[in-house]
Scaffold this motif. Structure first.
Motif, PDB file in Angstrom:
ATOM      1  N   MET A  33     -16.258  -9.633 -45.228  1.00 23.47           N
ATOM      2  CA  MET A  33     -17.370 -10.595 -45.243  1.00 23.47           C
ATOM      3  C   MET A  33     -17.737 -11.081 -43.847  1.00 23.47           C
ATOM      4  N   SER A  34     -17.673 -10.197 -42.873  1.00 23.99           N
ATOM      5  CA  SER A  34     -17.993 -10.585 -41.501  1.00 23.99           C
ATOM      6  C   SER A  34     -18.644  -9.419 -40.765  1.00 23.99           C
ATOM      7  N   THR A  35     -19.295  -9.746 -39.654  1.00 26.51           N
ATOM      8  CA  THR A  35     -19.920  -8.736 -38.804  1.00 26.51           C
ATOM      9  C   THR A  35     -19.316  -8.834 -37.408  1.00 26.51           C
ATOM     10  N   GLY A  36     -19.819  -8.008 -36.496  1.00 27.64           N
ATOM     11  CA  GLY A  36     -19.329  -8.073 -35.135  1.00 27.64           C
ATOM     12  C   GLY A  36     -19.545  -9.431 -34.498  1.00 27.64           C
ATOM     13  N   ALA A  37     -20.602 -10.137 -34.931  1.00 24.63           N
ATOM     14  CA  ALA A  37     -20.882 -11.460 -34.377  1.00 24.63           C
ATOM     15  C   ALA A  37     -19.726 -12.424 -34.614  1.00 24.63           C
ATOM     16  N   THR A  38     -18.981 -12.202 -35.685  1.00 22.24           N
ATOM     17  CA  THR A  38     -17.827 -13.056 -35.978  1.00 22.24           C
ATOM     18  C   THR A  38     -16.788 -12.974 -34.872  1.00 22.24           C
ATOM     19  N   MET A  39     -16.716 -11.821 -34.215  1.00 17.12           N
ATOM     20  CA  MET A  39     -15.718 -11.599 -33.167  1.00 17.12           C
ATOM     21  C   MET A  39     -16.219 -11.984 -31.779  1.00 17.12           C
ATOM     22  N   ALA A  40     -17.492 -12.379 -31.674  1.00 20.31           N
ATOM     23  CA  ALA A  40     -18.072 -12.686 -30.371  1.00 20.31           C
ATOM     24  C   ALA A  40     -17.345 -13.814 -29.633  1.00 20.31           C
ATOM     25  N   PRO A  41     -16.935 -14.903 -30.298  1.00 17.22           N
ATOM     26  CA  PRO A  41     -16.201 -15.952 -29.578  1.00 17.22           C
ATOM     27  C   PRO A  41     -14.881 -15.449 -28.981  1.00 17.22           C
ATOM     28  N   LEU A  42     -14.181 -14.574 -29.689  1.00 18.71           N
ATOM     29  CA  LEU A  42     -12.946 -14.017 -29.143  1.00 18.71           C
ATOM     30  C   LEU A  42     -13.261 -13.105 -27.965  1.00 18.71           C
ATOM     31  N   ALA A  43     -14.316 -12.299 -28.077  1.00 20.61           N
ATOM     32  CA  ALA A  43     -14.711 -11.430 -26.968  1.00 20.61           C
ATOM     33  C   ALA A  43     -15.010 -12.256 -25.727  1.00 20.61           C
ATOM     34  N   ALA A  44     -15.697 -13.383 -25.917  1.00 17.62           N
ATOM     35  CA  ALA A  44     -16.011 -14.250 -24.784  1.00 17.62           C
ATOM     36  C   ALA A  44     -14.747 -14.826 -24.167  1.00 17.62           C
ATOM     37  N   ALA A  45     -13.793 -15.201 -25.009  1.00 17.83           N
ATOM     38  CA  ALA A  45     -12.541 -15.771 -24.513  1.00 17.83           C
ATOM     39  C   ALA A  45     -11.696 -14.737 -23.767  1.00 17.83           C
ATOM     40  N   LEU A  46     -11.889 -13.472 -24.096  1.00 14.04           N
ATOM     41  CA  LEU A  46     -11.149 -12.385 -23.443  1.00 14.04           C
ATOM     42  C   LEU A  46     -11.841 -11.865 -22.189  1.00 14.04           C
ATOM     43  N   SER A  47     -13.101 -12.206 -22.002  1.00 15.38           N
ATOM     44  CA  SER A  47     -13.964 -11.492 -21.057  1.00 15.38           C
ATOM     45  C   SER A  47     -13.534 -11.581 -19.597  1.00 15.38           C
ATOM     46  N   ASP A  48     -12.741 -12.594 -19.231  1.00 15.07           N
ATOM     47  CA  ASP A  48     -12.323 -12.684 -17.831  1.00 15.07           C
ATOM     48  C   ASP A  48     -11.158 -11.753 -17.516  1.00 15.07           C
ATOM     49  N   GLU A 163     -14.240 -25.609 -56.704  1.00 20.50           N
ATOM     50  CA  GLU A 163     -15.334 -26.490 -56.310  1.00 20.50           C
ATOM     51  C   GLU A 163     -15.940 -26.079 -54.964  1.00 20.50           C
ATOM     52  N   MET A 164     -15.118 -25.509 -54.083  1.00 24.51           N
ATOM     53  CA  MET A 164     -15.635 -25.032 -52.801  1.00 24.51           C
ATOM     54  C   MET A 164     -16.476 -23.766 -52.989  1.00 24.51           C
ATOM     55  N   ILE A 165     -16.071 -22.925 -53.936  1.00 20.05           N
ATOM     56  CA  ILE A 165     -16.856 -21.722 -54.233  1.00 20.05           C
ATOM     57  C   ILE A 165     -18.203 -22.123 -54.823  1.00 20.05           C
ATOM     58  N   ALA A 166     -18.189 -23.099 -55.735  1.00 17.62           N
ATOM     59  CA  ALA A 166     -19.440 -23.569 -56.327  1.00 17.62           C
ATOM     60  C   ALA A 166     -20.369 -24.129 -55.256  1.00 17.62           C
ATOM     61  N   SER A 167     -19.798 -24.841 -54.298  1.00 17.26           N
ATOM     62  CA  SER A 167     -20.589 -25.386 -53.198  1.00 17.26           C
ATOM     63  C   SER A 167     -21.149 -24.267 -52.325  1.00 17.26           C
ATOM     64  N   ALA A 168     -20.316 -23.244 -52.076  1.00 17.96           N
ATOM     65  CA  ALA A 168     -20.758 -22.120 -51.249  1.00 17.96           C
ATOM     66  C   ALA A 168     -21.937 -21.399 -51.890  1.00 17.96           C
ATOM     67  N   ARG A 169     -21.920 -21.282 -53.211  1.00 21.79           N
ATOM     68  CA  ARG A 169     -23.015 -20.596 -53.915  1.00 21.79           C
ATOM     69  C   ARG A 169     -24.358 -21.294 -53.703  1.00 21.79           C
ATOM     70  N   GLN A 170     -24.330 -22.588 -53.409  1.00 19.51           N
ATOM     71  CA  GLN A 170     -25.560 -23.348 -53.197  1.00 19.51           C
ATOM     72  C   GLN A 170     -25.926 -23.469 -51.726  1.00 19.51           C
ATOM     73  N   SER A 171     -25.131 -22.887 -50.854  1.00 19.60           N
ATOM     74  CA  SER A 171     -25.345 -23.048 -49.421  1.00 19.60           C
ATOM     75  C   SER A 171     -26.316 -22.003 -48.875  1.00 19.60           C
ATOM     76  N   PRO A 172     -26.910 -22.275 -47.707  1.00 20.88           N
ATOM     77  CA  PRO A 172     -27.835 -21.306 -47.102  1.00 20.88           C
ATOM     78  C   PRO A 172     -27.174 -19.992 -46.701  1.00 20.88           C
ATOM     79  N   MET A 173     -25.832 -19.995 -46.552  1.00 26.12           N
ATOM     80  CA  MET A 173     -25.148 -18.780 -46.107  1.00 26.12           C
ATOM     81  C   MET A 173     -24.925 -17.787 -47.254  1.00 26.12           C
ATOM     82  N   TRP A 174     -25.102 -18.236 -48.505  1.00 26.51           N
ATOM     83  CA  TRP A 174     -24.755 -17.389 -49.650  1.00 26.51           C
ATOM     84  C   TRP A 174     -25.563 -16.084 -49.707  1.00 26.51           C
ATOM     85  N   PRO A 175     -26.885 -16.108 -49.494  1.00 26.25           N
ATOM     86  CA  PRO A 175     -27.631 -14.831 -49.522  1.00 26.25           C
ATOM     87  C   PRO A 175     -27.106 -13.817 -48.508  1.00 26.25           C
TER      88      PRO A 175
END
Length: 261
Positions: A33-48, A163-175
């Motif tokens: 449930m993730s894309t390469g963008a999910t790893m971008a913060p780690l890539a930035a932290a490693l970049s030096d 209850e967290m799953i039910a909330s997630a289903r109503q969130s903008p990230m669900w689609p």
């Protein structure tokens, strides 16, 4: 993602390279449930200290998804990425992405080192049965086009409260989650029967770093320890205070030291 390469079966893969062009190269493999963008913060932290390569696994983001799927195709994807960034690299994967990175290292790709953060192998009683039930239900949901139910099955598997799953289903990230739901079958295939693959790990000849967080569930820590014990050149490392959602700034120095060794 600003670059493209093509896997052996013709699948287009989107990736990005971050760094100074002088340190070791490491390809970062995302989990379910993730894309390469999910790893971008780690890539930035490693970049030096490292050239980190993030990419969209097939079926996600800017990458294609040629049928039929097989775990071997994802290993070939990593082979294409490694070739595109110089012909040799280390690998890091999180969760099921860690399982994929370990499989790739065992396959004989030109991998210098491989690190994994908490691949969710079941080391508790009933874990294999739970994985089989999840596989059956996921397969049925995806075959019937019930993408939302497939995502819910996965979230329940991770232990998320109803209850967290039910909330997630109503969130903008669900689609967005529903859009990549078919790739849950990919990650499930990567995990195999859900048990620690001792025989496969025993064939990895390069150094393996298996990492877990001290605040993660005990079974995830035990799975990470078992990985290190099964790999001939395995090392186990615990990050104090970290959970399965590890903080990039905490993880990055450990990975950079390992990749540079």
């Amino acid at each position: 993602m600003d670059k493209k390469t093509v896997s052996r079966d013709g699948t287009s893969l989107a990736y990005r390279r971050t760094g100074q062009g002088q340190g070791p190269v490491a390809v970062l493999v995302s989990g379910a449930m993730s894309t390469g963008a999910t790893m971008a913060p780690l890539a930035a932290a490693l970049s030096d200290r490292c050239d980190a390569v993030v990419y969209d696994r097939r079926g996600r983001g800017g990458s294609g998804d040629t049928a039929p799927y097989a775990v071997e195709r994802e290993v070939e994807d990593l082979a294409a990425l490694i070739d595109a960034v110089g012909g040799e690299a280390s690998l890091y994967g999180v969760s099921s992405g860690g399982a994929l990175a370990l499989r790739a290292a065992a396959s004989g790709l030109p991998v210098r080192r491989v690190a994994a953060y908490e691949p969710p192998y079941a080391v508790y009683e009933g874990g294999e049965r739970e994985r089989a039930e999840y596989t059956d239900n996921l397969t049925e949901a995806l075959a019937q086009g019930r993408r939302g139910d497939a995502v819910e099955l996965f979230l329940r598997l991770t232990g998320l409260a109803p209850e967290m799953i039910a909330s997630a289903r109503q969130s903008p990230m669900w689609p967005g989650m529903e859009s990549i739901a078919p790739t849950l079958a990919h990650d499930n295939a990567v995990m195999g029967d859900g048990l620690v693959p001792h025989d496969l790990l025993a064939t990895i000849t390069v150094p393996v770093l298996s990492v877990s967080g001290s605040a993660s569930p005990a079974w995830l820590r035990e799975a990470a320890r078992a990985i290190a014990q099964a790999a001939p050149r395995g090392t186990y490392h615990v990050l104090e205070g970290q959970t399965h959602a590890v903080e990039p700034e905490v993880l990055a120095p450990v990975l950079a030291d390992f990749f540079a060794a």
